[in-house]
Scaffold this active site. Structure first.
Site, PDB file in Angstrom:
ATOM      1  N   LYS A  33      -4.090  -0.223   7.387  1.00  0.00           N
ATOM      2  CA  LYS A  33      -2.802  -0.726   6.901  1.00  0.00           C
ATOM      3  C   LYS A  33      -1.681  -0.065   7.688  1.00  0.00           C
ATOM      4  CE  LYS A  33      -1.370   2.561   3.390  1.00  0.00           C
ATOM      5  NZ  LYS A  33      -1.181   2.926   2.018  1.00  0.00           N
ATOM      6  N   ARG A  79       3.224  14.854  -1.923  1.00  0.00           N
ATOM      7  CA  ARG A  79       3.418  14.015  -0.720  1.00  0.00           C
ATOM      8  C   ARG A  79       4.469  14.625   0.213  1.00  0.00           C
ATOM      9  NH1 ARG A  79       3.781   8.139  -3.583  1.00  0.00           N
ATOM     10  NH2 ARG A  79       4.747   9.417  -5.191  1.00  0.00           N
ATOM     11  N   ASP A 112      -8.869   5.193  -4.434  1.00  0.00           N
ATOM     12  CA  ASP A 112      -7.661   5.882  -3.965  1.00  0.00           C
ATOM     13  C   ASP A 112      -7.446   7.145  -4.787  1.00  0.00           C
ATOM     14  OD1 ASP A 112      -5.486   6.202  -2.292  1.00  0.00           O
ATOM     15  OD2 ASP A 112      -4.697   4.185  -2.648  1.00  0.00           O
ATOM     16  N   HIS A 132      -2.770  15.330  -3.328  1.00  0.00           N
ATOM     17  CA  HIS A 132      -2.581  14.278  -2.320  1.00  0.00           C
ATOM     18  C   HIS A 132      -2.877  14.759  -0.902  1.00  0.00           C
ATOM     19  CE1 HIS A 132      -1.217  10.456  -0.801  1.00  0.00           C
ATOM     20  NE2 HIS A 132      -0.401  11.061   0.028  1.00  0.00           N
ATOM     21  N   THR A 145       3.179   2.587  -7.135  1.00  0.00           N
ATOM     22  CA  THR A 145       3.715   1.236  -7.394  1.00  0.00           C
ATOM     23  C   THR A 145       2.623   0.186  -7.260  1.00  0.00           C
ATOM     24  OG1 THR A 145       4.312   1.010  -5.074  1.00  0.00           O
ATOM     25  CG2 THR A 145       6.013   1.860  -6.559  1.00  0.00           C
ATOM     26  N   GLY A 146       1.486   0.560  -6.656  1.00  0.00           N
ATOM     27  CA  GLY A 146       0.357  -0.363  -6.523  1.00  0.00           C
ATOM     28  C   GLY A 146       0.445  -1.306  -5.336  1.00  0.00           C
ATOM     29  N   GLY A 147       1.457  -1.113  -4.476  1.00  0.00           N
ATOM     30  CA  GLY A 147       1.648  -1.987  -3.304  1.00  0.00           C
ATOM     31  C   GLY A 147       0.421  -2.092  -2.406  1.00  0.00           C
ATOM     32  N   GLU A 199      17.982  18.313 -21.362  1.00  0.00           N
ATOM     33  CA  GLU A 199      17.374  19.653 -21.374  1.00  0.00           C
ATOM     34  C   GLU A 199      16.191  19.696 -22.334  1.00  0.00           C
ATOM     35  OE1 GLU A 199      19.849  22.993 -22.326  1.00  0.00           O
ATOM     36  OE2 GLU A 199      21.228  22.578 -20.673  1.00  0.00           O
TER      37      GLU A 199
END
Length: 292
Positions: free
Chosen positions: A191, A95, A219, A129, A224-226, A39
């Site tokens: 992609k 998202r 971007d 986003h 995660t940078g994938g 909390e």
């Protein structure tokens, strides 16, 4: 006493301080104590304006904690101020703006009700986003872009015949805007992401136009940078020169920064919507203009 006050959430203290100077507002600081059970207890120090308060709080990890703190700050500001504007530099949950798979909850719809209920009369986000997320809000909303600020920084790098690259088709417009500001060309890779596993594959075949050029991968956010890793590995095979990454929100979860650098990226450039090592571009001026 100033007719404005900037209430700094713990997640956005640096941006808040810079913003308060730019708009000549009272700076109100948050002290946050987190109990063993998770909390948060928030205490404010500083004068809250009766006319208008600006609450600044980014909703990055821990997302739920920072969201509750944002709502609490808005609610407290509303007790004194006639008007409360919420600046959310990084809008978590953006998202989740539609039902992709049956049964999914559209969390942005919930956020729309929460911000209104807490007392915000307007929300300003930086590079949200998806603009669709704001369609679920019944209060005023505004999205501002960090692209001009990022481009100003990239211009100082004196790149060799630069080319702006979007890692996917979804970011094509962003890359186009970035390239226009920079005065260069742009391309967008194709992609494919598996909705269930999250794995990313580059579908684009050979590219001649990247050879011997410095590239800026653009971007809105890196989690995660994938996508960035896959895009960099692909571009390096096409004999490009240096690869830079420019993004607004560098979440860089787990060891994303390390993996991106390992893939061959020279530098990651991000805005200070999320504080961190790569957050070298200040967006307080852009926010100040949006308030006025």
């Amino acid at each position: 006493m100033s007719k404005l006050s900037v209430i700094a959430g713990k997640s956005s203290e640096e941006v808040s301080r810079k913003l308060s100077r730019k708009i000549k507002a009272n700076f109100v600081k948050s002290q946050v104590r987190v109990f063993a059970d998770g909390e948060s207890k928030i205490t404010l120090s500083g004068k809250i304006s009766k006319r208008k308060s600006i609450v600044v709080q980014s909703i990055y990890p821990p997302v739920d904690t920072n969201l509750i703190q944002a709502l609490s700050l808005i609610s407290k500001a509303k007790e004194t101020s006639a008007e409360v504007i919420a600046i959310i530099p990084y809008m978590g949950y953006a998202r989740q703006d539609r039902e992709f798979l049956p049964g999914e909850i559209v969390t942005m719809k919930v956020l729309g009700k929460l911000f209104k209920g807490a007392g915000a009369s307007k929300i300003i986000a930086v590079d949200i986003h998806s603009m669709l997320g704001f369609k679920h809000f019944s209060i005023k909303t505004k999205n501002v872009s960090a692209i001009p600020d990022l481009v100003q920084y990239v211009k100082k790098l004196s790149l060799k015949n630069p080319l702006v690259v979007s890692p996917d088709q979804g970011g094509k417009e962003r890359a186009k805007e970035f390239a226009k500001e920079l005065g260069s060309e742009f391309i967008a890779l194709e992609k494919k992401r598996d909705r269930k596993t999250g794995k990313v594959k580059i579908k684009t075949k050979n590219l001649d136009e990247v050879e011997n050029r410095d590239l800026i991968l653009v971007d809105d956010m890196i989690s995660t940078g994938g996508s960035i890793v896959k895009a960099t590995q692909f571009l390096k095979k096409q004999k490009c020169k240096k690869v830079y990454v420019a993004c607004t929100h560098a979440l860089l979860m787990n060891d994303a920064e390390k993996r991106i650098k390992k893939a061959g990226v020279t530098k990651i450039i991000s805005a200070n919507t999320i504080p961190g090592k790569t957050s070298i571009v200040d967006i307080s001026n852009t926010i100040a203009k949006a308030i006025k």
